[in-house]
Enzyme design. Structure first.
Site, PDB file in Angstrom:
ATOM      1  CE1 TYR A 109      35.598  34.725  37.079  1.00  0.00           C
ATOM      2  CE2 TYR A 109      37.830  35.494  36.667  1.00  0.00           C
ATOM      3  CZ  TYR A 109      36.947  34.469  36.967  1.00  0.00           C
ATOM      4  OH  TYR A 109      37.415  33.187  37.132  1.00  0.00           O
ATOM      5  CE1 TYR A 138      38.082  32.257  43.101  1.00  0.00           C
ATOM      6  CE2 TYR A 138      37.243  31.046  41.210  1.00  0.00           C
ATOM      7  CZ  TYR A 138      38.202  31.853  41.784  1.00  0.00           C
ATOM      8  OH  TYR A 138      39.281  32.260  41.038  1.00  0.00           O
ATOM      9  NE  ARG A 139      37.676  35.820  40.430  1.00  0.00           N
ATOM     10  CZ  ARG A 139      38.957  36.122  40.204  1.00  0.00           C
ATOM     11  NH1 ARG A 139      39.881  35.174  40.203  1.00  0.00           N
ATOM     12  NH2 ARG A 139      39.309  37.367  39.991  1.00  0.00           N
TER      13      ARG A 139
END
Length: 520
Positions: free
Chosen positions: A91, A464-465
């Site tokens: 991420y 969601y991310r």
């Protein structure tokens, strides 16, 4: 020497002034602006590593130092990028969204306090899962963590990015109860009951009086969290459950429709995750042991891998926590319901307090072995996560899997995917495993990812991310009423942070001063 990354409007001379101001406030030993320092804070999993180079980093160890950093950043309009430990692999790790930002590395803030009567840990951002686990063990405290698949990371950082663990406390962000935050103007605030002088309920009641701000600092850039209360699960009397394997891709529908009701009614209180064969195989073997053919693996190769390791196309681990007699009764129900959907393999497991404990995420034990999956292709491995939110509906889950699997095959990628249960939702976590040394394959990743986002959006599913590269893309996909939510977020951002210094671009939230940096 690489070209010096600079934020918008900066010169090398101005950056040097910023560095000197940081050294005067913190000491030179906490300021990192050399070439090796910048290399250290890059994201080696990124598709384009050059897009996220910091200009330097600072390493505060006290709240007062964080406040001093924020004051200097306002003085020079220097963008900051706070990280807890920088282990958010897939991420963005420790790299900033906006190139040239200064990383605020909070990993040196490692204080731990513990309220054993109530199971509340009050910790700083540098406290990792291994740190907190070791603290519990050293002090004989009978509490379990909720650890993610990569436990090198920060407990606070994971909760602030809505990370998920394996126990009944698996939705980590829900178990935050009161934060301490340095706001963009340098002011220190405590949320919830922490705003009440002398209250001993800061870590017990999450709301306080008025608006609840804890979740406003989750996945946002409205401040720098310097302390948090985190609820831990008391060690249960017993644990029972089963590891279950299913033979066909189509079995996903029955699995979701069986497990979903058990989760919603509360018989299953954990966050079980249905994972495909590669989630298991990628930590046991590598692709080159099976084939040298390009493109996605054939069914014959998949069948051979599954046969060697005796794993299903899908597998799921289900656990029951609590008093032994209650678990025994619940297990009978679980066994009956799972039996109705005809698994290929069921492996029961049980534990009672006093017996030797299984060291796994299901017992709150930190781990890092799932990261072995980045070696699947060989070369410099990595992964990027694509994770839309779905309802707990078997037909919809199967359709989402089939669309995604078809895309993996189209782009010549081996599919690693899972479906993790919340109380009412599924998170469809898809790992795009990459080989940074395969130029041809890397050239496809951006288009591949964007196709997955578009497919999900067309069916009403949002992530969601996401990785730094795609924060603007994902924020833009939440487009109801002309992106009203993004406009609300940016209204709050500009009110709290008029100079736009804290994590510009985080979660697609840009301050007005840097709005031109938004990407599609």
């Amino acid at each position: 020497m690489e070209e010096l990354p600079l934020p918008p409007g900066f010169t090398a001379r101005k950056l040097d002034q910023v560095r000197k101001a940081f050294e005067a406030a913190l000491g030179a030993d906490k300021v990192f602006f050399e070439d090796l320092d910048r290399l250290t804070y890059q994201d080696k999993f990124a598709i384009d590593e050059d897009a996220h180079h910091p200009s330097g980093a600072v390493g505060p160890t006290t709240v007062e130092e964080v406040q001093a950093i924020v004051k200097i950043a306002n003085q020079f309009a220097m963008p900051l990028w706070p990280i807890s430990r920088g282990k958010n692999f897939g991420y963005g790790t420790s790299a900033p969204e906006l190139a040239g930002s200064v990383v605020v590395d909070l990993s040196g803030m490692k204080k731990i306090e513990f309220d054993a009567a109530n199971g509340v840990a009050t910790i700083e951002p540098g406290v990792g899962f291994y740190d907190l686990y070791d603290y519990l063990q050293a002090n004989g405290l009978p509490f379990w963590l909720s650890t993610p698949g990569n436990s090198w990371g920060s407990v606070i950082g994971n909760a602030l990015d809505r990370g998920v663990g394996y126990t009944p406390y698996g939705e980590n962000t829900k178990f935050l109860c009161g934060l301490e935050v340095v706001l963009p103007n340098g002011e220190l605030v405590r949320t919830g009951m922490g705003a009440f002088d002398g209250a001993d309920t800061w870590g017990l009641y999450p709301f306080g009086f008025g608006p609840g701000w804890d979740q406003m600092f989750v996945q946002s850039n409205f401040g720098i969290v310097t302390k948090a209360n985190v609820w831990l699960m008391e060690e249960p009397e017993s644990l029972m459950g089963m590891d279950v394997e299913f033979d066909r891709p189509e079995d996903l529908k029955a699995m979701v429709d069986c497990i979903g009701p058990l989760r919603r009614e509360g018989l299953l209180r954990q966050s079980p995750s249905i994972g495909n064969w590669l989630r298991a195989a990628s930590i046991l073997t590598t692709r080159d042991e099976w084939t040298d053919q390009p493109g996605a693996l054939s069914d014959d190769v998949i069948d051979a891998i599954r046969k060697r390791f005796n794993i299903g196309w899908w597998g799921v681990s289900l656990r029951l926590y609590g008093r032994e007699e209650m678990n025994k009764a619940a297990y009978k129900v679980l066994e009956s319901e799972i039996g109705k959907i005809k698994p290929m393999l069921v492996k029961p497991t049980s534990w009672v307090k006093g017996q030797p404990m299984e060291r796994s995420g299901f017992t709150g034990t930190p781990m890092t072995f799932p990261l072995q999956n980045v070696n699947w292709y060989g070369g410099r491995g990595g992964h990027i996560g694509f994770s839309p939110i779905l309802p707990q509906d078997g037909d919809k889950a199967l359709a989402q899997f089939q669309r995604t699997y078809a895309r993996y095959k189209e782009y010549g990628m081996d599919y690693q995917g899972s479906f993790a249960f919340g109380e009412r939702h599924l998170i469809n976590v898809n790992a795009m495993i990459i080989d940074k040394d395969d130029d041809a394959k890397m050239a496809k990743i951006d288009t591949f990812f964007r196709a997955l986002v578009a497919d999900a959006k067309a069916n009403g599913y949002g992530e969601y991310r996401t990785h730094l590269d795609y924060m603007d893309l994902v924020a833009g996909s939440y487009g109801w009423n002309n992106n009203a939510l993004r406009r609300l977020n940016e209204t709050v951002k500009n009110a709290l942070d008029p100079n736009g210094i804290i994590a510009p671009g985080k979660s697609g939230i840009w301050p007005s001063r840097l709005a031109g940096e938004r990407k599609s």
